[in-house]
Design an enzyme around this catalytic site. Structure first.
Site, PDB file in Angstrom:
ATOM      1  N   TYR A  51      -8.157  -1.092  -5.893  1.00 57.03           N
ATOM      2  CA  TYR A  51      -6.896  -1.097  -6.887  1.00 57.03           C
ATOM      3  C   TYR A  51      -7.256  -1.232  -8.126  1.00 57.03           C
ATOM      4  O   TYR A  51      -6.422  -1.785  -9.002  1.00 57.03           O
ATOM      5  CB  TYR A  51      -5.960  -1.658  -6.103  1.00 57.03           C
ATOM      6  CG  TYR A  51      -4.903  -1.198  -5.222  1.00 57.03           C
ATOM      7  CD1 TYR A  51      -4.329  -0.016  -5.422  1.00 57.03           C
ATOM      8  CD2 TYR A  51      -4.973  -1.612  -3.936  1.00 57.03           C
ATOM      9  CE1 TYR A  51      -3.577   0.697  -4.473  1.00 57.03           C
ATOM     10  CE2 TYR A  51      -4.088  -0.921  -2.974  1.00 57.03           C
ATOM     11  CZ  TYR A  51      -3.524   0.015  -3.305  1.00 57.03           C
ATOM     12  OH  TYR A  51      -2.724   0.889  -2.172  1.00 57.03           O
ATOM     13  N   PHE A  59       1.483  -6.872 -10.909  1.00 56.97           N
ATOM     14  CA  PHE A  59       1.511  -6.961  -9.341  1.00 56.97           C
ATOM     15  C   PHE A  59       0.389  -7.111  -8.968  1.00 56.97           C
ATOM     16  O   PHE A  59       0.138  -7.041  -7.479  1.00 56.97           O
ATOM     17  CB  PHE A  59       2.616  -6.119  -8.806  1.00 56.97           C
ATOM     18  CG  PHE A  59       2.055  -4.488  -9.048  1.00 56.97           C
ATOM     19  CD1 PHE A  59       1.183  -3.711  -8.515  1.00 56.97           C
ATOM     20  CD2 PHE A  59       2.708  -3.829 -10.227  1.00 56.97           C
ATOM     21  CE1 PHE A  59       0.827  -2.482  -8.837  1.00 56.97           C
ATOM     22  CE2 PHE A  59       2.632  -2.477 -10.587  1.00 56.97           C
ATOM     23  CZ  PHE A  59       1.606  -1.924  -9.805  1.00 56.97           C
ATOM     24  N   ARG A  87       1.729  13.565  -0.456  1.00 58.60           N
ATOM     25  CA  ARG A  87       2.789  12.645  -1.603  1.00 58.60           C
ATOM     26  C   ARG A  87       4.306  12.951  -1.356  1.00 58.60           C
ATOM     27  O   ARG A  87       5.051  12.019  -1.236  1.00 58.60           O
ATOM     28  CB  ARG A  87       2.330  12.769  -2.976  1.00 58.60           C
ATOM     29  CG  ARG A  87       1.134  12.217  -3.004  1.00 58.60           C
ATOM     30  CD  ARG A  87       0.608  12.251  -4.579  1.00 58.60           C
ATOM     31  NE  ARG A  87       1.223  11.423  -5.401  1.00 58.60           N
ATOM     32  CZ  ARG A  87       1.183  10.286  -5.764  1.00 58.60           C
ATOM     33  NH1 ARG A  87       0.389   9.532  -4.999  1.00 58.60           N
ATOM     34  NH2 ARG A  87       1.716   9.397  -6.615  1.00 58.60           N
ATOM     35  N   THR A  93       7.416   5.728  -4.731  1.00 61.28           N
ATOM     36  CA  THR A  93       6.787   4.374  -4.528  1.00 61.28           C
ATOM     37  C   THR A  93       7.615   3.355  -3.919  1.00 61.28           C
ATOM     38  O   THR A  93       7.394   2.840  -3.019  1.00 61.28           O
ATOM     39  CB  THR A  93       5.803   4.081  -5.535  1.00 61.28           C
ATOM     40  OG1 THR A  93       5.210   5.155  -6.252  1.00 61.28           O
ATOM     41  CG2 THR A  93       5.405   2.601  -5.638  1.00 61.28           C
ATOM     42  N   ARG A 104       8.191   6.728   3.324  1.00 60.48           N
ATOM     43  CA  ARG A 104       8.775   5.285   2.726  1.00 60.48           C
ATOM     44  C   ARG A 104      10.291   5.180   3.036  1.00 60.48           C
ATOM     45  O   ARG A 104      10.899   3.976   3.143  1.00 60.48           O
ATOM     46  CB  ARG A 104       8.342   5.435   1.491  1.00 60.48           C
ATOM     47  CG  ARG A 104       7.027   5.223   1.383  1.00 60.48           C
ATOM     48  CD  ARG A 104       6.261   5.421  -0.206  1.00 60.48           C
ATOM     49  NE  ARG A 104       4.923   5.115  -0.477  1.00 60.48           N
ATOM     50  CZ  ARG A 104       4.210   5.501  -1.318  1.00 60.48           C
ATOM     51  NH1 ARG A 104       4.692   6.358  -2.113  1.00 60.48           N
ATOM     52  NH2 ARG A 104       3.010   5.193  -1.593  1.00 60.48           N
ATOM     53  N   HIS A 117      -0.451   4.573   1.445  1.00 61.70           N
ATOM     54  CA  HIS A 117      -0.942   5.116   0.261  1.00 61.70           C
ATOM     55  C   HIS A 117      -1.399   6.668   0.439  1.00 61.70           C
ATOM     56  O   HIS A 117      -1.927   7.015   1.408  1.00 61.70           O
ATOM     57  CB  HIS A 117      -2.101   4.149  -0.189  1.00 61.70           C
ATOM     58  CG  HIS A 117      -3.047   4.657  -1.336  1.00 61.70           C
ATOM     59  ND1 HIS A 117      -2.546   4.718  -2.568  1.00 61.70           N
ATOM     60  CD2 HIS A 117      -4.030   5.639  -1.322  1.00 61.70           C
ATOM     61  CE1 HIS A 117      -3.518   5.076  -3.334  1.00 61.70           C
ATOM     62  NE2 HIS A 117      -4.264   5.831  -2.653  1.00 61.70           N
ATOM     63  N   GLU A 128     -11.755   8.087  -3.672  1.00 65.08           N
ATOM     64  CA  GLU A 128     -11.055   7.350  -2.603  1.00 65.08           C
ATOM     65  C   GLU A 128     -11.751   7.677  -1.311  1.00 65.08           C
ATOM     66  O   GLU A 128     -12.017   6.683  -0.265  1.00 65.08           O
ATOM     67  CB  GLU A 128      -9.457   7.303  -2.664  1.00 65.08           C
ATOM     68  CG  GLU A 128      -8.902   7.007  -3.732  1.00 65.08           C
ATOM     69  CD  GLU A 128      -7.583   6.887  -4.027  1.00 65.08           C
ATOM     70  OE1 GLU A 128      -6.858   6.421  -5.028  1.00 65.08           O
ATOM     71  OE2 GLU A 128      -6.608   7.420  -3.024  1.00 65.08           O
TER      72      GLU A 128
HETATM   73  P1  CMP Z   1       0.307   2.769  -3.969  1.00 64.26           P
HETATM   74  O1  CMP Z   1       0.695   4.024  -3.892  1.00 64.26           O
HETATM   75  O2  CMP Z   1      -0.881   2.298  -2.738  1.00 64.26           O
HETATM   76  O3  CMP Z   1      -0.263   2.311  -5.541  1.00 64.26           O
HETATM   77  C1  CMP Z   1      -0.098   1.125  -5.883  1.00 64.26           C
HETATM   78  C2  CMP Z   1       0.494   0.213  -5.059  1.00 64.26           C
HETATM   79  O4  CMP Z   1       1.053  -1.053  -5.787  1.00 64.26           O
HETATM   80  C3  CMP Z   1       1.704   0.810  -4.437  1.00 64.26           C
HETATM   81  O5  CMP Z   1       1.558   1.670  -3.634  1.00 64.26           O
HETATM   82  C4  CMP Z   1       2.799  -0.501  -4.090  1.00 64.26           C
HETATM   83  O6  CMP Z   1       2.063  -0.789  -2.762  1.00 64.26           O
HETATM   84  C5  CMP Z   1       2.075  -1.426  -5.522  1.00 64.26           C
HETATM   85  N1  CMP Z   1       3.179  -1.341  -6.298  1.00 64.26           N
HETATM   86  C6  CMP Z   1       3.507  -0.412  -6.980  1.00 64.26           C
HETATM   87  N2  CMP Z   1       4.412  -0.878  -7.964  1.00 64.26           N
HETATM   88  C7  CMP Z   1       4.915  -2.042  -7.657  1.00 64.26           C
HETATM   89  C8  CMP Z   1       5.579  -3.066  -8.241  1.00 64.26           C
HETATM   90  N3  CMP Z   1       6.416  -2.665  -9.221  1.00 64.26           N
HETATM   91  N4  CMP Z   1       5.679  -4.449  -7.612  1.00 64.26           N
HETATM   92  C9  CMP Z   1       4.682  -4.555  -6.522  1.00 64.26           C
HETATM   93  N5  CMP Z   1       3.985  -3.758  -6.162  1.00 64.26           N
HETATM   94  C10 CMP Z   1       3.799  -2.486  -6.552  1.00 64.26           C
END
Ligand code: CMP
Length: 140
Positions: A51, A59, A87, A93, A104, A117, A128
């Site tokens: 990440y 975060f 996706r 998200t 989700r 993810h 990845e």
């Molecule tokens: P992912 O698609 O794995 O990509 C980045 C990750 O960060 C996302 O999913 C969430 O798990 C996390 N994430 C994204 N936005 C936020 C946020 N505003 N606060 C906390 N976690 C976040």
């Protein structure tokens, strides 16, 4: 249509609730094939590296805590337009904004604990996938 590969991660909130099979059914019902899969406990170093693109986000630390809090299942999915298709199946998200019928929406907890993810571009999918798998571990 192009046959693509994408990297998927079933996250700790989902493995904790024993939802791996339920989530895999979403992929298979949408004609995505799981052509590689392993269950891992990510190290802190792996989570931070995976990440790294989010390193400046507020975060990031919490995200790395969460991603190392329990097992994940890393997977390679293959199918027509697999990156965009995955996706779409995952949904937004933040589960609160996800469409009905998406992973989700159905099982996500909150914007962090969002169960899955998926890679967002062909370039990131290649990076990845290589992060977790060698070519010999991927059997299409
Ligand atoms: P992912 O698609 O794995 O990509 C980045 C990750 O960060 C996302 O999913 C969430 O798990 C996390 N994430 C994204 N936005 C936020 C946020 N505003 N606060 C906390 N976690 C976040």
């Amino acid at each position: 249509m192009t046959v693509e590969r994408t990297l998927s991660i079933i996250k700790p909130d989902a493995t904790h609730r024993n939802l791996t099979g339920k989530i895999n059914a979403f992929f298979e019902d949408a004609d995505l094939r799981i052509i590689a899969q392993k269950r891992l406990l990510l190290t802190r170093q792996q989570a931070e590296a995976f990440y790294a693109v989010h390193a400046e986000r507020s975060f990031y630390g919490e995200l790395c805590n969460y991603m190392t809090s329990g097992p994940v299942v890393v997977q390679v999915l293959q199918g027509e337009d697999a990156i965009a298709r995955n996706r779409q199946i995952m949904g937004a998200t933040n589960p609160a904004n996800a469409d009905e019928g998406t992973i989700r929406k159905e099982v996500g907890v909150n914007v962090q604990e969002n169960s899955v993810h998926g890679s967002d571009s062909p370039e990131n999918a290649a990076k990845e996938i290589a992060f977790f798998f060698s070519e010999t571990e991927i059997v299409g």
